[in-house]
Design an enzyme around this catalytic site. Sequence first.
Site, PDB file in Angstrom:
ATOM      1  N   CYS A  47    -111.062 101.500  48.359  1.00  0.00           N
ATOM      2  CA  CYS A  47    -110.053 101.922  47.381  1.00  0.00           C
ATOM      3  C   CYS A  47    -108.971 102.758  48.053  1.00  0.00           C
ATOM      4  O   CYS A  47    -109.176 103.327  49.143  1.00  0.00           O
ATOM      5  CB  CYS A  47    -110.700 102.763  46.293  1.00  0.00           C
ATOM      6  SG  CYS A  47    -111.739 101.851  45.146  1.00  0.00           S
ATOM      7  N   GLU A  63    -108.801  95.218  50.564  1.00  0.00           N
ATOM      8  CA  GLU A  63    -109.877  94.341  50.091  1.00  0.00           C
ATOM      9  C   GLU A  63    -110.455  93.528  51.248  1.00  0.00           C
ATOM     10  O   GLU A  63    -109.964  93.573  52.382  1.00  0.00           O
ATOM     11  CB  GLU A  63    -109.343  93.445  48.964  1.00  0.00           C
ATOM     12  CG  GLU A  63    -108.919  94.286  47.768  1.00  0.00           C
ATOM     13  CD  GLU A  63    -108.555  93.485  46.529  1.00  0.00           C
ATOM     14  OE1 GLU A  63    -108.325  92.263  46.632  1.00  0.00           O
ATOM     15  OE2 GLU A  63    -108.499  94.107  45.441  1.00  0.00           O
ATOM     16  N   GLU A  69    -107.805 105.702  47.238  1.00  0.00           N
ATOM     17  CA  GLU A  69    -108.154 107.115  47.402  1.00  0.00           C
ATOM     18  C   GLU A  69    -109.036 107.297  48.628  1.00  0.00           C
ATOM     19  O   GLU A  69    -108.932 108.286  49.362  1.00  0.00           O
ATOM     20  CB  GLU A  69    -108.897 107.638  46.172  1.00  0.00           C
ATOM     21  CG  GLU A  69    -108.159 107.482  44.860  1.00  0.00           C
ATOM     22  CD  GLU A  69    -108.466 106.159  44.160  1.00  0.00           C
ATOM     23  OE1 GLU A  69    -108.452 105.092  44.823  1.00  0.00           O
ATOM     24  OE2 GLU A  69    -108.707 106.182  42.948  1.00  0.00           O
ATOM     25  N   CYS A 123    -114.684 106.952  44.182  1.00  0.00           N
ATOM     26  CA  CYS A 123    -113.522 107.726  44.666  1.00  0.00           C
ATOM     27  C   CYS A 123    -113.534 109.150  44.133  1.00  0.00           C
ATOM     28  O   CYS A 123    -113.076 110.069  44.815  1.00  0.00           O
ATOM     29  CB  CYS A 123    -112.226 107.020  44.305  1.00  0.00           C
ATOM     30  SG  CYS A 123    -111.975 105.560  45.322  1.00  0.00           S
TER      31      CYS A 123
END
Length: 149
Positions: free
Chosen positions: A55, A46, A57, A100
């Site tokens: 993210c 983040e 992935e 993603c």
Amino acid sequence: MTDTREDLIAAAREAAARAYAPYSGFHVGAALLLKNGDVVTGANVENASYGLTLCAETTAVAKIANEGWIGELAEVAIVGGRPDGGALLGSDPVNPCGRCRQILNEAAERSKVDILVHCASGDGTAVKSYRLSELLPAAFGPKDLGMIE
Ligand code: THU
């Protein structure tokens, strides 16, 4: 090396422990199984400028792309939840976000595999498995730009 869905989920769970998610408090791990049996993981990263968040992935796919393995993807597991000591809370499987799905599709098309995506809950009680084509039907990808025979 790994050969079972449970091993791949366990690798994603370990990766989630390395998330940098101070804003949402939601830790996600992704584990990518390669065709040779190796596993590459990623976790969410983040940012104080919230929209810049990466993210799990995405970080994992970036790792395989940077190693030259974008065409070696075989299968994926995703685990997420809120940390509680060494465990993760949450009984619902974590599904990959829309962005993603598109990023996974790049690797899946290059790998020529309609990959299985195992979505697991933080507490480990629920797993749902999908083909990427179910999660992202009628995808736009490298094939649409003439990149895949
Ligand atoms: N997150 C992922 O890492 N993967 C997904 O597919 C869904 C969401 C992360 C982003 C953010 O850090 C946190 O989960 C809450 O949205």
